[in-house]
Design a protein around this motif. Structure first.
Motif, PDB file in Angstrom:
ATOM      1  N   SER A   4      55.885 -32.113 -16.954  1.00  0.00           N
ATOM      2  CA  SER A   4      57.068 -31.960 -17.809  1.00  0.00           C
ATOM      3  C   SER A   4      58.292 -31.420 -17.065  1.00  0.00           C
ATOM      4  N   THR A   5      58.094 -30.569 -16.053  1.00  0.00           N
ATOM      5  CA  THR A   5      59.238 -29.997 -15.343  1.00  0.00           C
ATOM      6  C   THR A   5      59.708 -30.877 -14.191  1.00  0.00           C
ATOM      7  N   TRP A  17      64.953 -29.947 -10.224  1.00  0.00           N
ATOM      8  CA  TRP A  17      64.201 -30.088 -11.467  1.00  0.00           C
ATOM      9  C   TRP A  17      64.609 -31.427 -12.096  1.00  0.00           C
ATOM     10  N   GLY A  74      62.795 -33.243 -14.602  1.00  0.00           N
ATOM     11  CA  GLY A  74      62.167 -33.607 -15.871  1.00  0.00           C
ATOM     12  C   GLY A  74      60.859 -34.339 -15.666  1.00  0.00           C
ATOM     13  N   ARG A  95      59.450 -30.608 -10.837  1.00  0.00           N
ATOM     14  CA  ARG A  95      60.148 -29.910  -9.749  1.00  0.00           C
ATOM     15  C   ARG A  95      59.763 -30.531  -8.401  1.00  0.00           C
ATOM     16  N   ILE A 138      52.609 -28.545 -17.355  1.00  0.00           N
ATOM     17  CA  ILE A 138      53.875 -27.985 -16.883  1.00  0.00           C
ATOM     18  C   ILE A 138      54.412 -28.785 -15.704  1.00  0.00           C
TER      19      ILE A 138
END
Length: 200
Positions: free
Chosen positions: A101-102, A115, A117, A104, A98
């Motif tokens: 992939s995010t 955010w 990516g 942040r 996570i």
């Protein structure tokens, strides 16, 4: 599945959703409040909490407890401590995926987009908190297996670790709350498969 179990799941999902929504809403307020109320002694203490509240320390504790239980021939506790280690690993893998992939940005990082990516830099790995995720999953198994022992640990340790991560500017409130929810789910899955269904 019994109706009472379904009802508990629905109630739990509603509570989790409300907690997550509230956490996102207060992200900036909590970040700003903590930034304006920094204390040198408290910060040193919180940095030490963060340092000793990461997954290697939980893993080390789990190994020691597992070894003691195995040496004393306590099969149920051996299974519980092994399950705690498995939950720790599962939560770590989920959290890592996570995070990457995010992408942040951490509160201490000035970025145009919060955010961004997929990112490999740890500066963009705020969501979710790996420390809280690991601790919540670890103690969730103990709570489901032996709630009188596990619940005080689950209520106090991940919460203190989460606060330390926010105080240090490494995470937002929502990073911590979402990590706790994912950790609880990871611990529950492992407990159901490794402990409850095995009859331990």
């Amino acid at each position: 599945m019994k109706r009472s179990s379904i009802l508990l799941w629905v109630i739990g999902a509603i509570i989790a959703a409300i907690a997550i929504g509230v956490a996102f809403y207060f992200d900036e307020s909590v970040r700003d409040f903590l930034a304006q109320h920094q204390n040198r002694a408290v910060k040193i203490f919180m940095l030490n909490v963060s340092r000793f509240g990461d997954w290697p320390e939980h893993f080390g504790l789990g190994i020691v407890l597992l070894a003691i239980a195995w040496w004393r021939g306590q099969k149920r506790w051996t299974r519980i401590f092994l399950s705690m280690l498995i939950a720790l690993a599962l939560a770590g893998l989920v959290g890592r995926a996570i995070k990457i992939s995010t992408g942040r940005a951490r509160p201490s990082v000035k970025a145009e987009e919060l955010w961004s990516g997929p990112r490999l830099s740890s500066k963009f790995h705020a969501f979710p908190s790996g420390h809280v995720l690991a601790s919540s999953a670890f103690f969730a198994v103990l709570t489901f297996a032996r709630w009188r022992i596990g619940l005080p640990c689950l209520a106090a340790i991940p919460a203190l670790i989460g606060f330390s991560r926010m105080y240090a500017g490494a995470h937002y409130l929502s990073d911590v709350v979402c990590a706790a929810v994912i950790g609880l789910l990871s611990g529950f899955v492992v407990w159901r498969i490794a402990v409850q269904k095995s009859g331990g």
